[in-house]
Design an enzyme around this catalytic site. Structure first.
Site, PDB file in Angstrom:
ATOM      1  N   HIS A  36      40.150  36.652  45.270  1.00 20.60           N
ATOM      2  CA  HIS A  36      39.695  36.352  46.372  1.00 20.60           C
ATOM      3  C   HIS A  36      40.820  35.417  47.462  1.00 20.60           C
ATOM      4  O   HIS A  36      41.060  35.858  48.485  1.00 20.60           O
ATOM      5  CB  HIS A  36      38.568  35.176  46.284  1.00 20.60           C
ATOM      6  CG  HIS A  36      37.348  36.033  45.499  1.00 20.60           C
ATOM      7  ND1 HIS A  36      37.009  35.608  44.209  1.00 20.60           N
ATOM      8  CD2 HIS A  36      36.643  37.074  45.765  1.00 20.60           C
ATOM      9  CE1 HIS A  36      35.973  36.403  43.673  1.00 20.60           C
ATOM     10  NE2 HIS A  36      35.457  36.874  44.733  1.00 20.60           N
ATOM     11  N   GLN A  60      21.731  43.389  46.159  1.00 18.25           N
ATOM     12  CA  GLN A  60      22.510  44.290  45.554  1.00 18.25           C
ATOM     13  C   GLN A  60      22.426  44.125  43.986  1.00 18.25           C
ATOM     14  O   GLN A  60      23.243  44.604  43.462  1.00 18.25           O
ATOM     15  CB  GLN A  60      23.997  44.106  45.951  1.00 18.25           C
ATOM     16  CG  GLN A  60      24.513  42.916  45.622  1.00 18.25           C
ATOM     17  CD  GLN A  60      26.015  42.616  46.479  1.00 18.25           C
ATOM     18  OE1 GLN A  60      25.889  42.510  47.736  1.00 18.25           O
ATOM     19  NE2 GLN A  60      27.250  42.732  45.780  1.00 18.25           N
ATOM     20  N   ILE A 175      44.548  41.943  41.740  1.00 24.09           N
ATOM     21  CA  ILE A 175      45.149  40.641  40.883  1.00 24.09           C
ATOM     22  C   ILE A 175      44.772  40.498  39.699  1.00 24.09           C
ATOM     23  O   ILE A 175      43.471  40.274  39.449  1.00 24.09           O
ATOM     24  CB  ILE A 175      44.906  39.450  41.987  1.00 24.09           C
ATOM     25  CG1 ILE A 175      45.278  39.733  43.406  1.00 24.09           C
ATOM     26  CG2 ILE A 175      45.689  38.281  41.354  1.00 24.09           C
ATOM     27  CD1 ILE A 175      46.596  40.059  43.787  1.00 24.09           C
TER      28      ILE A 175
END
Length: 284
Positions: A36, A60, A175
């Protein structure tokens, strides 16, 4: 760094900056990690101001237990964002984003009925609505997403194109931890034994990639990757597919990567205990 919890607050805070200053948005569900933060840094390089939203979006989640267990560590998130130089945080409560029960949805066609969509029905309808809300609330020039959620990025690309949002979308590289595990908010739920075996997911993707680059067929590359995962009884593989990176359509089993002529993605979703992890590798 200013933290806003209501739509009027964040709109009022940003109003003074339109249209002179460019705004980058990083939508998140919190439980932040270096992945993030890499999006925040990318936004800061390209925009005058960066907004990070933190909202665990209930629409969701097709699994109520997953929603309940999703990590919520707002104080820790805010500390991390302050250190990395985020300008604004929008952290609303559920009632702020959904004052009435959600009664509309967006159909993304075939793109939402493959891979993640097959195993998480309704997931992308919830993603589409909440991202459209955030775009309308923040009015960013650019929005940043991680490659790990490749299908989500393609869904949002379709959203932007078909609803004519004047927003540039940015997909940033995955990442990874030193052992290859893709960083994810869900990783913090892994116990020690699960955390030790979790990097095998990336190892399997690399096996498929190397097989494809060595001129193996799609079917052979898939079998090579699945063999590794199936050697570990703790893994429950929901899917491992080799697809076109632009539309997620599976490649024919007999095809070889050099015959396709377009970017390819190797995508997987694996359950480790009750924790579901996704990952992918892009092959240009």
């Amino acid at each position: 760094m200013l933290v806003c919890t209501t739509i009027p607050q964040i709109r009022s805070a940003l109003q003074a900056h339109y249209p002179e200053k460019s705004i980058g948005l990083v939508p998140t569900m919190g439980a932040l990690h270096e992945g993030h933060l890499s999006l925040i840094r990318a936004s800061k390089q390209e925009n005058d101001l960066t907004v990070c939203s933190i909202f665990v979006n209930p629409t969701q989640f097709n699994n109520p237990e997953d929603l309940l267990k999703y990590p919520r560590v707002l104080a820790q998130d805010l500390e991390m964002l302050e250190k990395v130089g985020c300008d604004y945080v929008f952290a609303p409560e559920e009632t702020e984003m959904y004052p009435q029960p959600l009664s509309l949805g967006i159909d993304f066609g075939d793109l939402e009925r493959t891979l993640e969509g097959t195993h998480r029905p309704g997931h992308f309808k919830g993603v589409g609505v909440v991202v459209a809300k955030l775009f309308n609330i923040i009015l960013p020039q650019r929005a940043y997403f991680g490659q790990k959620d490749l299908q989500q990025f393609l869904i949002i690309t379709q959203l932007v194109q078909q609803l004519n949002f004047n927003i540039q979308l940015k997909s940033c590289p995955i990442i990874r931890e030193k052992d290859g595990l893709a960083m994810s908010s869900r990783n913090r739920r892994l116990n020690e034994a699960e955390r030790q075996v979790a990097p095998k997911i990336y190892e399997a993707l690399k096996l498929a990639e190397n097989a494809l680059k060595s001129h193996a067929s799609v079917e052979t590359a898939k079998k090579t990757a699945l063999q590794l995962l199936n050697d570990f009884s703790v893994f429950e593989v929901e899917y491992l597919e080799i697809v076109g990176a632009e539309n997620l359509v599976p490649l024919p089993p007999s095809m070889k990567v050099e015959e396709f002529g377009k970017p390819i993605a190797v995508c997987t979703a694996v359950k480790l205990g009750d924790i579901r992890l996704i990952d992918n590798i892009l092959i240009p």
